[in-house]
Scaffold this active site. Structure first.
Site, PDB file in Angstrom:
ATOM      1  N   ARG A 123       0.845  -1.200   0.000  1.00 61.36           N
ATOM      2  CA  ARG A 123       0.000   0.000   0.000  1.00 61.36           C
ATOM      3  C   ARG A 123       0.874   1.241   0.000  1.00 61.36           C
ATOM      4  O   ARG A 123       1.084   1.904   1.018  1.00 61.36           O
ATOM      5  CB  ARG A 123      -0.961  -0.047   1.179  1.00 61.36           C
ATOM      6  CG  ARG A 123      -2.072  -1.059   0.921  1.00 61.36           C
ATOM      7  CD  ARG A 123      -3.191  -1.020   1.916  1.00 61.36           C
ATOM      8  NE  ARG A 123      -4.370  -1.670   1.363  1.00 61.36           N
ATOM      9  CZ  ARG A 123      -5.477  -1.863   2.037  1.00 61.36           C
ATOM     10  NH1 ARG A 123      -5.584  -1.464   3.296  1.00 61.36           N
ATOM     11  NH2 ARG A 123      -6.509  -2.462   1.457  1.00 61.36           N
ATOM     12  N   GLN A 128      -1.469   2.395  -5.773  1.00 59.15           N
ATOM     13  CA  GLN A 128      -2.877   2.539  -5.397  1.00 59.15           C
ATOM     14  C   GLN A 128      -3.819   2.043  -6.478  1.00 59.15           C
ATOM     15  O   GLN A 128      -4.832   1.405  -6.190  1.00 59.15           O
ATOM     16  CB  GLN A 128      -3.186   4.002  -5.064  1.00 59.15           C
ATOM     17  CG  GLN A 128      -2.633   4.456  -3.727  1.00 59.15           C
ATOM     18  CD  GLN A 128      -2.967   5.905  -3.421  1.00 59.15           C
ATOM     19  OE1 GLN A 128      -3.387   6.654  -4.315  1.00 59.15           O
ATOM     20  NE2 GLN A 128      -2.782   6.313  -2.185  1.00 59.15           N
ATOM     21  N   ASP A 131      -4.359  -1.794  -6.358  1.00 54.77           N
ATOM     22  CA  ASP A 131      -4.732  -2.349  -5.054  1.00 54.77           C
ATOM     23  C   ASP A 131      -6.094  -3.037  -5.131  1.00 54.77           C
ATOM     24  O   ASP A 131      -7.141  -2.402  -4.997  1.00 54.77           O
ATOM     25  CB  ASP A 131      -4.751  -1.224  -4.017  1.00 54.77           C
ATOM     26  CG  ASP A 131      -4.962  -1.726  -2.595  1.00 54.77           C
ATOM     27  OD1 ASP A 131      -5.297  -2.915  -2.420  1.00 54.77           O
ATOM     28  OD2 ASP A 131      -4.806  -0.921  -1.663  1.00 54.77           O
ATOM     29  N   SER A 134      -8.430  -2.816  -1.923  1.00 59.67           N
ATOM     30  CA  SER A 134      -9.193  -1.586  -1.761  1.00 59.67           C
ATOM     31  C   SER A 134     -10.393  -1.542  -2.693  1.00 59.67           C
ATOM     32  O   SER A 134     -11.499  -1.176  -2.284  1.00 59.67           O
ATOM     33  CB  SER A 134      -8.291  -0.370  -1.999  1.00 59.67           C
ATOM     34  OG  SER A 134      -7.342  -0.235  -0.967  1.00 59.67           O
ATOM     35  N   TYR A 231      -2.337  -1.238   7.552  1.00 54.64           N
ATOM     36  CA  TYR A 231      -3.301  -1.999   8.343  1.00 54.64           C
ATOM     37  C   TYR A 231      -3.122  -1.697   9.815  1.00 54.64           C
ATOM     38  O   TYR A 231      -2.040  -1.336  10.274  1.00 54.64           O
ATOM     39  CB  TYR A 231      -3.121  -3.506   8.117  1.00 54.64           C
ATOM     40  CG  TYR A 231      -3.373  -3.939   6.702  1.00 54.64           C
ATOM     41  CD1 TYR A 231      -4.666  -4.128   6.228  1.00 54.64           C
ATOM     42  CD2 TYR A 231      -2.321  -4.144   5.826  1.00 54.64           C
ATOM     43  CE1 TYR A 231      -4.897  -4.527   4.933  1.00 54.64           C
ATOM     44  CE2 TYR A 231      -2.545  -4.549   4.524  1.00 54.64           C
ATOM     45  CZ  TYR A 231      -3.834  -4.733   4.087  1.00 54.64           C
ATOM     46  OH  TYR A 231      -4.064  -5.123   2.794  1.00 54.64           O
TER      47      TYR A 231
END
Length: 380
Positions: A123, A128, A131, A134, A231
């Protein structure tokens, strides 16, 4: 370079790893794309659409013949990949720490395949757009609220009518990552009174920015910022006890609770006990988005909606697949962005760098190479 897109064979999996849109863009990179017949049907993408985009359509052996990259949603069994080029990439979510995951990874190593686990994407800013966690969690948070609304026997917004007033539903979101934030936003759009909590104090402002009420332990240190990989990490026993007491008082007043807390590579943390469920009023609903990793809610059952103390506990499996068309479109773009970012025009194929390659590569050259699998002391 030949890219193969397979029909998913896991139970209940309706998503697909490419769409006609991404097929066209992969072809523009210089690749050829072969799609297994009816791979996208469950996600509302028919073979004609893929063919119109320029893909070859065929059965699995035909599609795999000579393929250098195999795209999937869930990692396929290595035994079903006969015919691919030596050292071919298998790009999918692999769940290497889940049931059967390590055996599947060992199978890729034995077959000489290079397995790339998209859920291990670091991450970082430049990743991004790749990902997959997500993009899929965003839809899970949205769908969790809709699933709660379907099970809840009352309206969400406050309604003032000539016959009387209907009170707004009270929704409590536990865990404010991507899924939690979308759950908050969706519940707010439906007119509910929303509150939320998280072990990371940084999320307080995010909760408030969406118009929800933050519920946080005061006077006991939690986690000041995000942990490794973005996280949450572990909290102290003192914090856990204080949070349990706070949640117990709050949850008894809620109509709907949505839990989203996950620690990759480990069992989901227990957030709601059976005793806490018993304090909720009859007809309340709890949606456990972590049910497939052991569950945040005591008594939740993967793949079922169960009733405990008059409370309906929702444990749907593979929630993104319940929105297969949109989930596939987002996932396919994640894969496209990944391949595009590393595409080497001279080589005519993607070439990974060390930062991302080392993070997501599970096998190479006949061996398991990912540090999280080879070093028993490391977890995601």
């Amino acid at each position: 370079m030949r890219i193969a897109v397979l029909t998913e064979r896991a139970d209940g999996e309706r998503r697909v790893a490419a769409t006609p849109e991404t097929v066209r863009k992969l072809l523009a990179l210089g690749a050829t794309v072969a799609v297994e017949a009816e791979a996208g049907m469950a996600a509302s993408f028919d073979d004609a659409g893929y063919a119109a985009a320029g893909a070859e359509i065929g059965d699995r052996p035909t599609v795999l013949a000579g393929a250098e990259v195999v795209l999937g949603v869930q990692g396929p069994d290595s035994a079903g990949l006969a015919g691919v080029a030596p050292g071919a990439w298998v790009v999918a979510t692999m769940n290497p720490f889940g049931d059967g995951g390590r055996a599947r990874v060992d199978g890729y190593a034995s077959a000489g395949l290079e397995a790339l686990a998209m859920e291990l994407m670091p991450r970082i800013t430049r990743a991004q757009s790749m990902d997959v966690l997500s993009s899929q969690s965003n839809l899970s948070g949205y769908k969790a609220v809709l699933d709660a609304a379907a099970e809840y026997g009352r309206a969400f917004p406050m309604m003032m009518t000539a016959a009387g007033t209907v009170s707004a539903a009270r929704v409590f979101v536990m865990g404010v990552g991507v899924a939690g934030l979308q759950a908050i936003a969706t519940a707010r759009r439906l007119g509910a009174q929303v509150s939320a909590t998280d072990v990371r104090s940084v999320t307080r402002e995010q909760i408030m920015s969406l118009g929800a009420k933050p519920v946080f332990v005061e006077g006991v240190a939690g986690i000041e910022r995000e942990g490794a990989g973005g996280y949450a990490g572990e909290t102290s026993p003192e914090y856990q006890a204080a949070q349990a007491a706070l949640v117990s008082g709050h949850i008894a007043k809620q109509d709907i609770v949505i839990t989203t807390a996950l620690i990759p590579g480990r069992a989901a943390p227990r957030l709601v006990s059976d005793a806490q469920l018993a304090t909720m009023r009859s007809g309340s609903v709890v949606v456990d988005l972590a049910v497939e990793q052991g569950g945040n809610v005591e008594g939740s059952v993967a793949g079922e909606v169960v009733e405990r103390h008059g409370v309906r506990v929702v444990g749907h499996r593979n929630v993104p697949s319940r929105l297969a068309a949109d989930a596939s479109a987002l996932y396919a773009r994640n894969l496209l962005n990944f391949l595009s970012a590393f595409w080497d025009k001279d080589a005519g194929r993607p070439v990974l760098d060390a930062e991302i390659g080392d993070a997501i590569r599970l096998t190479k050259g006949g061996a398991v190479v990912n540090a999280r699998l080879t070093n028993s002391g490391l977890n995601i």
